[in-house]
Design a protein around this motif. Structure first.
Motif, PDB file in Angstrom:
ATOM      1  N   UNK A   1       0.839  -1.201   0.000  1.00  0.00           N
ATOM      2  CA  UNK A   1       0.000   0.000   0.000  1.00  0.00           C
ATOM      3  C   UNK A   1       0.873   1.250   0.000  1.00  0.00           C
ATOM      4  N   UNK A   2       0.270   2.438  -0.313  1.00  0.00           N
ATOM      5  CA  UNK A   2       1.053   3.681  -0.251  1.00  0.00           C
ATOM      6  C   UNK A   2       1.663   3.938   1.122  1.00  0.00           C
ATOM      7  N   UNK A   3       0.958   3.588   2.211  1.00  0.00           N
ATOM      8  CA  UNK A   3       1.504   3.803   3.552  1.00  0.00           C
ATOM      9  C   UNK A   3       2.764   2.975   3.778  1.00  0.00           C
ATOM     10  N   UNK A   4       2.759   1.727   3.296  1.00  0.00           N
ATOM     11  CA  UNK A   4       3.929   0.870   3.428  1.00  0.00           C
ATOM     12  C   UNK A   4       5.066   1.391   2.554  1.00  0.00           C
ATOM     13  N   UNK A   5       4.743   1.828   1.346  1.00  0.00           N
ATOM     14  CA  UNK A   5       5.760   2.390   0.457  1.00  0.00           C
ATOM     15  C   UNK A   5       6.394   3.637   1.058  1.00  0.00           C
ATOM     16  N   UNK A   6       5.561   4.459   1.693  1.00  0.00           N
ATOM     17  CA  UNK A   6       6.091   5.660   2.344  1.00  0.00           C
ATOM     18  C   UNK A   6       7.032   5.297   3.481  1.00  0.00           C
ATOM     19  N   UNK A   7       6.663   4.290   4.271  1.00  0.00           N
ATOM     20  CA  UNK A   7       7.514   3.851   5.372  1.00  0.00           C
ATOM     21  C   UNK A   7       8.871   3.375   4.846  1.00  0.00           C
ATOM     22  N   UNK A   8       8.860   2.633   3.757  1.00  0.00           N
ATOM     23  CA  UNK A   8      10.112   2.161   3.160  1.00  0.00           C
ATOM     24  C   UNK A   8      10.950   3.328   2.646  1.00  0.00           C
ATOM     25  N   UNK A   9      10.282   4.283   2.017  1.00  0.00           N
ATOM     26  CA  UNK A   9      10.981   5.459   1.491  1.00  0.00           C
ATOM     27  C   UNK A   9      11.626   6.259   2.621  1.00  0.00           C
ATOM     28  N   UNK A  10      10.895   6.427   3.706  1.00  0.00           N
ATOM     29  CA  UNK A  10      11.440   7.145   4.872  1.00  0.00           C
ATOM     30  C   UNK A  10      12.673   6.440   5.425  1.00  0.00           C
ATOM     31  N   UNK A  11      12.582   5.105   5.506  1.00  0.00           N
ATOM     32  CA  UNK A  11      13.682   4.345   6.086  1.00  0.00           C
ATOM     33  C   UNK A  11      14.934   4.430   5.221  1.00  0.00           C
ATOM     34  N   UNK A  12      14.753   4.408   3.912  1.00  0.00           N
ATOM     35  CA  UNK A  12      15.904   4.524   3.008  1.00  0.00           C
ATOM     36  C   UNK A  12      16.579   5.880   3.186  1.00  0.00           C
ATOM     37  N   UNK A  13      15.780   6.949   3.223  1.00  0.00           N
ATOM     38  CA  UNK A  13      16.325   8.297   3.409  1.00  0.00           C
ATOM     39  C   UNK A  13      17.018   8.408   4.761  1.00  0.00           C
ATOM     40  N   UNK A  14      16.403   7.839   5.782  1.00  0.00           N
ATOM     41  CA  UNK A  14      16.987   7.896   7.122  1.00  0.00           C
ATOM     42  C   UNK A  14      18.338   7.189   7.171  1.00  0.00           C
ATOM     43  N   UNK A  15      18.398   5.991   6.597  1.00  0.00           N
ATOM     44  CA  UNK A  15      19.638   5.220   6.637  1.00  0.00           C
ATOM     45  C   UNK A  15      20.747   5.894   5.838  1.00  0.00           C
ATOM     46  N   UNK A  16      20.407   6.414   4.672  1.00  0.00           N
ATOM     47  CA  UNK A  16      21.420   7.052   3.838  1.00  0.00           C
ATOM     48  C   UNK A  16      21.957   8.322   4.488  1.00  0.00           C
ATOM     49  N   UNK A  17      21.072   9.089   5.105  1.00  0.00           N
ATOM     50  CA  UNK A  17      21.516  10.317   5.766  1.00  0.00           C
ATOM     51  C   UNK A  17      22.313  10.008   7.023  1.00  0.00           C
ATOM     52  N   UNK A  18      21.923   8.950   7.737  1.00  0.00           N
ATOM     53  CA  UNK A  18      22.672   8.557   8.923  1.00  0.00           C
ATOM     54  C   UNK A  18      24.081   8.098   8.540  1.00  0.00           C
TER      55      UNK A  18
END
Length: 693
Positions: free
Chosen positions: A159-176
């Motif tokens: 779902x879009x909510x799950x896709x958003x969660x994945x997108x957030x996690x990718x951005x978080x990990x890359x920035x960290x």
């Protein structure tokens, strides 16, 4: 392109809207003119229906957007505001049968999907699976593990909510990873190519799921990720364009709620895309019914991010604010006033309602909050009787219980700015100054004491008050800043209290050097010193002055244009009343310094006199000449006929040198339209003139 020419009269009349729709076809163009006559229909609902084509036999297949402007009339004001327009081409229009068949096919697909969730247990099971997937995303400690998990769960089914969660996690990990100082560059370079290639494909797929889904919040949150992504995991230009177009498209379909619209405006501003932020005004106006006490502050917070549509949104907030103002708390009201100050978009109606709230709840407001309210009202430049009455009640009831002296300081600054000569406020502050002066620093003492002289108010407990002021001056004289010391002395002479014990400290080389070292406006400081010197010379018998040399050099003095205009307007009437005298306009007398306080608007002096009125000693001929003074509105205290301290001193000094003084009200002269009325008013003021002292 769509051009709207709107002529809006009032809510009870028809709204005539002429819509010119230019439809550009391939290799040809044609113009379609529609004249729509609408009764009591919202303009913004009309725009929404036009854009989505819900009630027409047209359906948009393209989400391409264009931009134009619309003229909106609100009362006497006409504004040009940006507007979102869908660009429609011939290939993007389908017939009614095509639309029906597509709707039927979409309906059947939806029914097929719903068959999998016939029972409540099936739906709960699906929700649990989504929660498990999101938990799995949150546990991932690297982008590679997250991508592996996405390949397992199958992207086409999330779902879009799950896709958003994945997108957030990718951005978080890359920035960290970017901010970790111990990160190994060699290891990063070894795996960068493969991971980036896979990651880019995954990111595009996730973005597609979010854009194609019906979850509006996911689209807005995806846009909010872009300014937070410092490493540029999401290619800002590509992703920004896709999500921006999607949000604008959904605004035209009225899908975003008021909170999502405000968040979108805030994000567009962070991306420096203020044009798109301004285009969302249509969505806010369309969803204005959703604005209540829980989210009106959110709308106010984005006001400073808007430019062209700011005033239109403020007018709408005026109407909504009246419905639930009594449900707001004091912190929210302070933020509303602050926003109006920040945006320079002041609504008098909202301020009147806030004044009513303050007047109703004054005794429940904390000292800190009341201090903030007074500061904001002072900076925004607003005063009314409700606020003054509320402050009077507060100071009268709590002047001995106030713990924060900054509150009284700000109240007195507020009174000083608007010339509010309130007996209850001033007496309360006088008692506080007598009882708690040890808790005040020199600057606070000056701020509390100065309005007494400025507005010519003599406290009811003069003995204790003046003893306290004298003790403070003796103890803290060298702790005051130089200009604060001058203000304290000027306030004393305005109130006819002569600070003889402190004059020798002021006209002292060391003090004058300190005054020069502090800087500031030198000419203004010189005028203060001259004023103190002249006041003491005229009014204090024990003062051997003047101390300062007389400035005989030619100089220009600023004269208010309103005075010149009204003098020209009533000069014939003045000459008619004083027909046995000569009239001289706009003069200075030789025995007084050249200062604006000693400017005479008109001087009445005898005819055929051998005495030159400019150079005679009027004390030898008391009452021989009369000075006419016209008082402007700012010469009076607020909502009162009492003159401020400067004007009272001006009159008193003219009387001290032997002149009669005739005072006239500028507003009164402007209100009188007929010569006979003006002559009668001047004659009445002549009969009530003030004689020499």
């Amino acid at each position: 392109m769509l051009f709207l020419n709107i002529l809006q009269h009032n809510i009870y009349k028809f709204i005539y809207i002429y819509i010119y729709v230019f439809v550009y076809m391939e290799k040809m163009s044609r113009i379609v003119l529609q004249n729509v006559n609408i009764n009591k229909v919202s303009l913004f609902n009309l725009l929404r229906h036009l854009n989505t084509a819900k009630n027409q036999n047209l359906k948009y297949k393209s989400s391409k957007l264009g931009h134009t402007s619309v003229l909106i009339q609100e009362g006497n004001e006409i504004r040009e505001l940006p507007l979102i327009v869908r660009n429609v081409c011939g290939n993007d229009i389908c017939t009614d049968s095509d639309c029906t068949s597509e709707i039927n096919s979409n309906t059947m697909n939806l029914i097929d999907k719903l068959k999998d969730f016939n029972s409540e247990s099936d739906r709960k099971k699906a929700e649990e699976e989504i929660v498990d997937v999101i938990r799995g995303f949150k546990k991932c400690s690297s982008v590679k593990s997250l991508i592996d998990l996405l390949e397992i769960v199958m992207l086409d089914e999330i779902t879009p909510a799950v896709a958003l969660c994945a997108l957030k996690k990718i951005v978080e990990l890359e920035n960290f990873k970017f901010h970790v100082a111990t990160y190994r560059v060699s290891s990063f370079l070894e795996t960068r190519t493969n991971i980036d290639y896979t990651k880019t494909t995954i990111l595009h797929k996730l973005l597609q799921i979010i854009s194609n889904g019906d979850d509006q919040n996911s689209v807005v949150e995806a846009l909010e990720l872009i300014p937070l992504d410092q490493v540029k995991v999401l290619p800002s230009d590509v992703y920004k364009n896709i999500l921006s177009q999607e949000i604008l498209c959904r605004v035209t379909e009225s899908k975003l709620n008021i909170n999502e619209l405000c968040r979108s405006i805030d994000t567009f501003s962070k991306l420096n895309d203020f044009k798109k932020a301004d285009q969302l005004w249509v969505g806010i106006m369309d969803k204005n019914s959703q604005i209540d006490e829980s989210n009106i502050i959110t709308v106010f917070r984005i006001m400073y991010l808007l430019k062209k549509s700011r005033k239109t949104i403020m007018n709408m907030l005026e109407r909504r604010f009246q419905d639930f103002w009594h449900k707001l708390n004091v912190d929210e009201l302070i933020e509303i006033i602050y926003t109006m100050k920040l945006t320079k978009c002041v609504s008098i109606k909202i301020l009147e309602i806030i004044s009513r709230w303050i007047n109703t709840n004054i005794h429940t407001i904390s000292e800190t909050n009341l201090t903030s309210i007074v500061i904001e009202l002072n900076q925004i430049g607003y005063v009314d009787i409700g606020i003054v009455k509320a402050l009077e009640r507060y100071v009268k009831a709590k002047h001995n219980a106030i713990k924060n002296p900054s509150l009284l300081v700000e109240i007195m600054k507020y009174s000083s700015k608007f010339n509010i000569q309130s007996e209850k406020i001033f007496d309360g502050c006088a008692k506080y100054l007598v009882n708690f002066n040890q808790q005040l620093n020199p600057s606070q003492i000056r701020d509390i004491f100065w309005p007494f002289g400025q507005l010519n108010y003599k406290p009811k407990c003069p003995i204790n008050f003046w003893k306290t002021i004298e003790n403070i001056m003796n103890k803290e004289f060298f702790n005051f800043k130089s200009h604060e010391t001058l203000d304290m002395l000027i306030a004393c002479v305005f109130l006819e209290k002569h600070p003889l014990n402190f004059i020798h400290r002021v006209f002292n080389p060391s003090f004058l050097q300190q005054l020069y070292d502090e800087g500031g406006q030198i000419d203004h400081t010189k005028m203060k010193l001259k004023l103190i010197d002249q006041c003491m010379t005229l009014e204090c018998k024990h003062f051997q002055g003047p101390v300062l040399p007389r400035d005989k050099s030619a100089k220009s003095i600023w004269i208010d244009f309103r005075i010149k205009k009204v003098i020209k307007y009533v000069s014939n009437n003045i000459e008619h009343v004083f027909k046995d005298f000569n009239i001289s306009y706009s003069i200075f007398l030789s025995q007084l310094p050249i200062m604006s306080i000693y400017f005479i608007d008109a001087l009445v002096h005898p005819k055929n006199s051998e005495i030159n009125y400019k150079y005679i000693n009027f004390k030898e001929y008391p009452g021989l000449c009369s000075a006419i003074i016209i008082h402007l509105p700012e010469h009076y205290c607020w909502e009162s006929e009492n003159l401020i301290g400067m004007e009272e001193t001006r009159i008193r000094h003219f009387r001290k040198i032997g002149l009669n003084v005739i005072t006239m009200n500028y507003n009164k002269l402007n209100e009188l339209k007929y010569p006979a009325e003006i002559t009668e008013y001047i004659f009445d003021r002549y009969k009530n003139m003030l004689g020499p002292l």
